[in-house]
Design a protein around this motif. Structure first.
Motif, short mmCIF file in Angstrom:
data_model
loop_
_atom_site.label_atom_id
_atom_site.label_comp_id
_atom_site.label_asym_id
_atom_site.label_seq_id
_atom_site.Cartn_x
_atom_site.Cartn_y
_atom_site.Cartn_z
N GLY A 271 0.83 -1.21 0.00
CA GLY A 271 0.00 0.00 0.00
C GLY A 271 0.86 1.26 0.00
N LEU A 272 1.96 1.21 0.78
CA LEU A 272 2.86 2.37 0.86
C LEU A 272 3.53 2.62 -0.50
N ALA A 273 4.01 1.53 -1.13
CA ALA A 273 4.68 1.68 -2.44
C ALA A 273 3.70 2.24 -3.47
N ALA A 274 2.48 1.73 -3.47
CA ALA A 274 1.47 2.22 -4.42
C ALA A 274 1.21 3.71 -4.19
N MET A 275 1.12 4.07 -2.92
CA MET A 275 0.88 5.48 -2.58
C MET A 275 2.04 6.34 -3.07
N GLU A 276 3.28 5.88 -2.80
CA GLU A 276 4.44 6.68 -3.21
C GLU A 276 4.51 6.85 -4.73
N HIS A 277 3.96 5.87 -5.47
CA HIS A 277 3.94 5.97 -6.94
C HIS A 277 2.68 6.67 -7.45
N GLY A 278 1.82 7.08 -6.53
CA GLY A 278 0.59 7.77 -6.94
C GLY A 278 -0.42 6.84 -7.60
N ASP A 279 -0.25 5.51 -7.41
CA ASP A 279 -1.09 4.52 -8.09
C ASP A 279 -2.27 4.14 -7.17
N THR A 280 -3.44 4.71 -7.42
CA THR A 280 -4.58 4.50 -6.52
C THR A 280 -5.17 3.09 -6.64
N ASP A 281 -4.73 2.33 -7.67
CA ASP A 281 -5.20 0.95 -7.81
C ASP A 281 -4.11 -0.06 -7.45
N GLY A 282 -3.02 0.41 -6.82
CA GLY A 282 -1.87 -0.47 -6.62
C GLY A 282 -1.86 -1.23 -5.30
N GLY A 283 -2.67 -0.83 -4.35
CA GLY A 283 -2.64 -1.50 -3.04
C GLY A 283 -3.86 -1.07 -2.25
N ILE A 284 -3.85 -1.43 -0.97
CA ILE A 284 -4.97 -1.07 -0.10
C ILE A 284 -4.77 0.34 0.44
N TRP A 285 -5.85 1.10 0.45
CA TRP A 285 -5.79 2.48 0.97
C TRP A 285 -7.01 2.73 1.87
N SER A 286 -6.77 3.09 3.13
CA SER A 286 -7.90 3.33 4.05
C SER A 286 -8.61 4.63 3.69
N ALA A 287 -9.92 4.58 3.55
CA ALA A 287 -10.73 5.79 3.35
C ALA A 287 -12.16 5.45 3.75
N GLY A 288 -12.86 6.45 4.25
CA GLY A 288 -14.20 6.21 4.78
C GLY A 288 -15.30 6.66 3.85
N MET A 289 -16.54 6.43 4.30
CA MET A 289 -17.72 6.83 3.52
C MET A 289 -17.80 8.35 3.34
N ILE A 290 -17.11 9.09 4.20
CA ILE A 290 -17.13 10.55 4.14
C ILE A 290 -16.61 11.06 2.79
N GLN A 291 -15.93 10.21 2.03
CA GLN A 291 -15.49 10.60 0.68
C GLN A 291 -16.64 11.26 -0.09
N GLY A 292 -17.87 10.78 0.15
CA GLY A 292 -19.03 11.32 -0.55
C GLY A 292 -19.31 12.79 -0.24
N LEU A 293 -18.71 13.30 0.85
CA LEU A 293 -18.94 14.70 1.23
C LEU A 293 -17.66 15.54 1.09
N ILE A 294 -16.65 14.97 0.46
CA ILE A 294 -15.40 15.71 0.27
C ILE A 294 -15.33 16.19 -1.18
N ASN A 295 -15.30 17.52 -1.35
CA ASN A 295 -15.36 18.08 -2.70
C ASN A 295 -14.20 19.01 -3.04
N ASP A 296 -13.24 19.16 -2.13
CA ASP A 296 -12.14 20.08 -2.42
C ASP A 296 -10.90 19.69 -1.63
N ILE A 297 -9.80 20.41 -1.90
CA ILE A 297 -8.52 20.12 -1.23
C ILE A 297 -8.04 21.43 -0.57
N PRO A 298 -8.65 21.78 0.56
CA PRO A 298 -8.28 23.05 1.21
C PRO A 298 -7.00 22.91 2.02
N THR A 299 -6.48 24.04 2.54
CA THR A 299 -5.43 23.93 3.55
C THR A 299 -6.12 23.46 4.83
N VAL A 300 -5.32 22.96 5.77
CA VAL A 300 -5.88 22.51 7.04
C VAL A 300 -6.58 23.66 7.75
#
Ligand code: NAD
Length: 331
Positions: A271-300
């Motif tokens: 999963g780490l190697a896939a992440m480092e390569h930017g490959d979203t289909d390369g391994g397991i990645w933890s993410a929740g149902m909240i993805q449905g309510l995430i629409n932008d990439i703000p600063t913290v």
């Protein structure tokens, strides 16, 4: 100002925490969360060894004067980490707040408490929350079925789990799993929590050190884009739906799968190697149902300020107006 028992007990401005996240909970994100007035946690096991964790704690301290913590997760692993040595690095690093998660945290809680460290235990069942409370933890983070990562085996969503826990838990309590905006924060407070913990939402911020492709994918994904893996192994994990998670689900569906049958697919290293390569289909990645309510990439800071402003507007505006209108109508 949103003051709760949680903000008072932990000396932070807002009732928002960024809990442990494997491969994501590193110093720049945690410091940004602290500087925004919320409570961030470095993920201990993201660091390859206890020495590296000590350095990461020092790096974070160079980036913020505000309180921050470290997460120590105790769950099944392919190679069991030296938990006691990681714990030592946390204590000797002068950290004052720890988030524990997973099985049998007693020896860790005892040691942290003996060193005057506040402990928040993250768990997925009321009975586990009460058991942690008996161990002497300072707060509970109760994690509903919506969450990313390990939701336990009871499948109780936050709408029931949070008030069920609030009915019994006496120490301050964070609601975790499925939170990402001001509406969620107000809902959590209404259900009896003293604040929220967010993981996936903090992953999709400018300061999270993960590739843009992962952030974009989580923005594009809707609330159905998760899979539950390890169901048949009683170590359920909610992960982002992708080619690898679908393969794991298919293997488990055939019946009788052992961990060894899926290990090559699910290994954290893959999963780490896939992440480092930017490959979203390369391994397991933890993410929740909240993805449905995430629409932008703000600063913290933008994210935290927005959540607090939205929550205050709901409480002072929409909800207050409802009570006001009701009072007027009754006259
Ligand atoms: P890893 O490579 O050792 O294991 C990968 C996954 O397989 C993990 O989810 C682990 O729980 C599971 N696993 C390992 N051995 C197992 C077994 N015998 N039976 C059933 N499941 C098994 O772990 P990693 O990816 O390097 O992560 C390190 C730690 O962080 C683990 O404890 C992991 O569970 C935890 N973690 C937590 C979250 C979360 O809850 N958000 C996300 C990722 C990892």
């Amino acid at each position: 100002m949103l003051k709760t028992r949680f903000t008072e007990a932990f000396g932070i401005d807002y009732p928002i925490a960024q809990g442990g996240m494997q491969w994501v909970g590193r110093a720049p994100l945690v410091a940004a969360v602290a500087n925004a007035g919320a409570l961030g946690f470095i993920t201990a096991l993201t660091q390859p060894n206890p020495e590296a964790l000590a350095k990461e704690i020092a790096r974070c301290r160079d980036m913020t004067d505000k309180p921050f913590g470290v997460n120590l997760t105790i769950l099944p692993t392919i190679t069991p980490p030296p938990y006691a040595e990681y714990r030592r690095a946390i204590i000797e690093g002068g950290v004052k707040i720890v988030e524990t998660a997973g099985y049998k945290p007693q020896e860790h809680v005892d040691d942290f408490k003996a060193h005057d460290i506040k402990v928040i235990h993250k768990c997925t069942a009321v009975r586990h929350a009460l058991s942690a409370e008996r161990m002497g933890v300072d707060a509970i983070s109760i994690d509903g079925f919506e969450c990313a990562g390990h939701p336990g085996e009871d499948d109780i969503p936050g709408l029931i789990l949070i008030p069920a826990a609030a009915n019994k838990v006496k120490v301050p309590m964070l609601a975790s799993g499925g939170f990402g905006d001001g509406r969620g924060l107000v809902a959590a407070l209404a259900l009896g929590a003293d604040g929220i913990n967010m993981g996936t939402r903090f992953c999709v911020t400018q300061e999270a050190e993960i590739p843009e492709s992962f952030k974009q994918k989580m923005v594009e994904n809707d609330e159905r884009a998760t899979d539950l893996i390890f169901r048949t192994l009683h170590n359920t994990a909610r992960v982002m739906k992708n080619a690898v998670s679908q393969e794991v689900v298919a293997i488990e569906k055939r019946g009788g799968a052992k961990f060894e049958d899926v290990q090559h697919l699910v290994a954290g290293k893959r999963g780490l190697a896939a992440m480092e390569h930017g490959d979203t289909d390369g391994g397991i990645w933890s993410a929740g149902m909240i993805q449905g309510l995430i629409n932008d990439i703000p600063t913290v800071k933008e994210l935290v300020d927005r959540i607090v402003a939205e929550a205050e507007e709901i409480i002072d505006g929409r909800l207050a107006q409802m009570v006001h209108r009701y009072a007027e109508a009754a006259q």
